[in-house]
Design a protein around this motif. Structure first.
Motif, PDB file in Angstrom:
ATOM      1  N   UNK A   1       0.616  -1.318  -0.247  1.00  5.63           N
ATOM      2  CA  UNK A   1       0.091   0.160  -0.131  1.00  5.63           C
ATOM      3  C   UNK A   1       1.291   1.546  -0.058  1.00  5.63           C
ATOM      4  N   UNK A   2       0.634   2.035  -1.255  1.00  7.93           N
ATOM      5  CA  UNK A   2       1.414   3.473  -0.667  1.00  7.93           C
ATOM      6  C   UNK A   2       0.642   4.392  -0.367  1.00  7.93           C
ATOM      7  N   UNK A   3      -0.455   4.635  -0.403  1.00  8.74           N
ATOM      8  CA  UNK A   3      -0.978   5.813   0.043  1.00  8.74           C
ATOM      9  C   UNK A   3      -3.353   5.127   0.419  1.00  8.74           C
ATOM     10  N   UNK A   4      -3.378   5.425   0.773  1.00  9.73           N
ATOM     11  CA  UNK A   4      -5.415   4.898   1.167  1.00  9.73           C
ATOM     12  C   UNK A   4      -5.699   6.692   1.959  1.00  9.73           C
ATOM     13  N   UNK A   5      -6.610   6.595   1.564  1.00 11.28           N
ATOM     14  CA  UNK A   5      -7.050   8.146   1.653  1.00 11.28           C
ATOM     15  C   UNK A   5      -9.009   7.937   1.692  1.00 11.28           C
ATOM     16  N   UNK A   6      -9.546   8.137   2.388  1.00 11.96           N
ATOM     17  CA  UNK A   6     -10.918   8.253   2.232  1.00 11.96           C
ATOM     18  C   UNK A   6     -12.301   9.650   1.728  1.00 11.96           C
ATOM     19  N   UNK A   7     -13.528   9.217   1.035  1.00 13.19           N
ATOM     20  CA  UNK A   7     -13.930  10.468   1.292  1.00 13.19           C
ATOM     21  C   UNK A   7     -15.548  10.011   2.409  1.00 13.19           C
ATOM     22  N   UNK A   8     -16.080  11.369   2.321  1.00 12.46           N
ATOM     23  CA  UNK A   8     -17.348  10.993   2.626  1.00 12.46           C
ATOM     24  C   UNK A   8     -18.212  11.875   2.388  1.00 12.46           C
ATOM     25  N   UNK A   9     -19.408  11.730   2.047  1.00 13.79           N
ATOM     26  CA  UNK A   9     -20.556  12.962   1.424  1.00 13.79           C
ATOM     27  C   UNK A   9     -21.834  12.582   1.452  1.00 13.79           C
ATOM     28  N   UNK A  10     -22.362  13.837   1.516  1.00 14.92           N
ATOM     29  CA  UNK A  10     -24.002  14.143   1.277  1.00 14.92           C
ATOM     30  C   UNK A  10     -24.508  14.415   0.283  1.00 14.92           C
TER      31      UNK A  10
END
Length: 598
Positions: free
Chosen positions: A302-311
């Motif tokens: 794994x190099x990068x892991x990032x998350x997103x949230x949405x409404x």
């Protein structure tokens, strides 16, 4: 000697040095066309191999968008190279004719007609093709092999089926046709010029450039040496036009191809946050446990892991008007990538968006104007727009379709909505990651999550290939143009060698000779830059509007400052370098050597 045409190979040997640049121009033009059409042919063959492996037939290969694009681009380049080749070869041949004034005058003295002179010059030009065309084709084939090997072994991806060490008949035929057509067109003007040389020139050795002047050179605004240099450049109108056109067309090509660099960036955007693996919930809701983020981050490969949230479609008050908007969270890596990819409009301050702040980013839309500093009220919280994105990263064409979308930090999103879990995890893998590493990620997930492998959708290899092609073509055009201008100036000096000898005999020193040659060189350079920049910017905008602005509504043409600086620097450096060799040659000559025959 059975015929006057027997003099052609003899003349070629005697004037081998003077013909070197013309030979190089032919080789360059043939090489470029051979390489371009060969690469297009290799691309079609690669598409055939892909269709055979996927469908077991070649049905529709010639109807494919790839094949049509490849040959369309090759055809456009064929025309551009033809024009550039004609200008460069004509300029070089005109200088050759000027240096052989005495020879053509002698031929007129012994009875050669104007038509025979024209035929002689054209056949002499075609005589160069016997060696220049095979050399250009051979170089084009070798370069094609090198490019195909680089695409297959270094770029890989969709180019893994690219054939290597194959010969393209289409490329060879195109090179031969262009070589012959270019030489015949380019030889037309110099041939007519040679036919106008009078028998008197056999005695004087002076070309029509040395006509008696009815008024002296204007020295009111500059010294005599500089005035003479400018006069030498502009007095031979045809040569001046050819030199200016050759220089200007190179600039036009450079500015035109600079648009292609932007075009490739629009159709194949390269984002620093492009993911290899996406993990989402089956319902598309914010239900991915945030603890999973750290667990995946610590896994191998794994190099990068990032998350997103949405409404989505949440009511908000925008500039005192109630509208439904979308709100999406970016973590620090995502926000950093916006700056790295230069996705923010001028005046944006993304530093305010990080952490739990009252600032957000919005997406620019000329039909739904939001400005930096505007306030948006979501629920009980009011946020302020700190920056605007140039385009919508959540749509294929970059447009917003009238929808307002704001981007917040992870902390700000949680503060406004109270949501702590994610709707999407995006994972970038290391170069040494394997399918087993992807499988390991899937194994730690339950049936509530969906894994999308995005690796096959990455187009970075195609992007690199296009960039190499465009920059390579620009480098070749620039190199040939520089050599052509340097050689043309050198031969222009050689054609006036007796004039320079006479000037030295009446007291002009070496420094003044150098200044005179420099003035002539910078006259060509300045006129070429002015014409090239004016016409080039117009064509650049036209191509931009046709290729980019008509398909990407958010795209706006602006003056290409960096390409302009590059071409102006090249023009200046070329003129400086072009002065050195001829001025040194004049300085090293004895005065008696240049005026013995006056």
């Amino acid at each position: 000697m059975r015929s006057y045409l027997s003099l052609i190979p003899i003349s070629a040997k005697v004037h081998k040095r003077q013909n070197r640049m013309t030979f190089l121009c032919i080789v360059s033009a043939v090489f470029m066309v051979t390489a371009v059409f060969s690469m297009a042919d290799m691309g079609v063959r690669m598409e055939k191999a892909r269709l055979l492996s996927k469908h077991g037939s070649l049905q529709g290969v010639w109807d494919s968008a790839m094949a049509q694009r490849l040959y369309a681009v090759a055809a456009i380049l064929f025309v551009m190279i033809l024009i550039a080749g004609v200008l460069m070869i004509s300029s070089s041949m005109n200088s050759n004719v000027a240096q052989k004034t005495k020879f053509f005058g002698m031929m007129r003295c012994i009875g050669m007609s104007k038509q025979q002179i024209i035929r002689f010059v054209r056949l002499e030009a075609l005589n160069w093709c016997k060696t220049a065309i095979p050399a250009g084709i051979a170089l084009g084939i070798v370069i094609t092999w090198g490019l195909c090997a680089a695409l297959r072994f270094l770029v890989g991806g969709e180019f893994s089926d690219m054939p290597i060490f194959e010969i393209s008949l289409i490329g060879i035929i195109s090179g031969i046709v262009l070589g012959i057509v270019t030489v015949l067109i380019a030889a037309s003007s110099p041939a007519k010029r040679a036919s106008k040389v009078s028998p008197v020139a056999a005695v004087s050795g002076n070309s029509d450039n040395a006509k008696n002047t009815t008024r002296s050179v204007n020295t009111h605004f500059s010294k005599i040496d500089i005035s003479l240099g400018v006069h030498h450049a502009v007095s031979a109108k045809k040569n001046f036009i050819l030199m200016t056109s050759s220089f200007a067309f190179s600039i036009i090509l450079f500015l035109s191809f600079s648009v292609l660099i932007e075009f490739v960036g629009y159709i194949m955007p390269q984002s620093s946050n492009t993911s290899d693996i996406n993990i989402s919930s089956n319902e598309g809701s914010n239900s991915i446990d945030s603890v999973l983020l750290d667990k995946i981050r610590n896994m191998y490969g794994i190099k990068h892991v990032f998350g997103r949230k949405k409404c989505l479609d949440i009511p908000a008050e925008v500039n005192s008007k109630t509208k439904n908007i979308d709100m999406i969270s970016y973590d620090d890596f995502d926000l950093d990538c916006l700056t790295k990819d230069k996705q923010l409009r001028k005046g944006s301050d993304i530093s305010k968006v990080y952490n739990d702040s009252k600032y957000v980013l919005a997406i620019f839309d000329k039909d739904n104007p939001l400005a930096i500093g505007d306030k948006i009220k979501v629920g009980n919280d009011e946020v302020k727009i700190a920056g605007l994105l140039k385009c919508n990263p959540f749509s294929d064409d970059g447009s917003t379709d009238g929808k307002i979308t704001i981007i917040t930090s992870t902390d700000t999103f949680s503060h406004i909505t109270g949501i702590t879990d994610y709707s999407l995890f995006m994972i970038q893998l290391k170069n040494n990651a394997t399918d087993e590493n992807v499988t390991a990620i899937s194994n730690i997930l339950d049936e509530n999550y969906k894994v999308n492998d995005m690796r096959d959708q990455r187009n970075s290899s195609t992007y690199i290939a296009f960039m190499l092609f465009v920059y390579g073509f620009l480098a070749i055009i620039g190199s040939v143009s520089v050599l052509n201008i340097m050689n043309s100036i050198s031969m222009s000096v050689s054609a006036r060698i007796k004039q320079y000898g006479a000037m030295r005999a009446v007291g002009m020193d070496e420094h003044q000779i150098t200044k005179m040659i420099a003035a002539e060189a910078f006259t060509y350079s300045t006129s070429g830059c002015i014409v090239g920049v004016v016409v080039g910017l117009f064509i650049s905008k036209l191509i931009y509007n046709t290729l980019i602005a008509s398909h990407f509504s958010y795209a706006t043409w602006s003056i290409p400052i960096i390409p302009l600086i590059i071409v102006l620097l090249i023009g200046t450096i070329t003129a400086i370098i072009a002065v050195y060799a001829p001025s040194k040659r004049i300085s090293n000559m004895k005065v008696t050597d240049t005026i013995n025959e006056l």
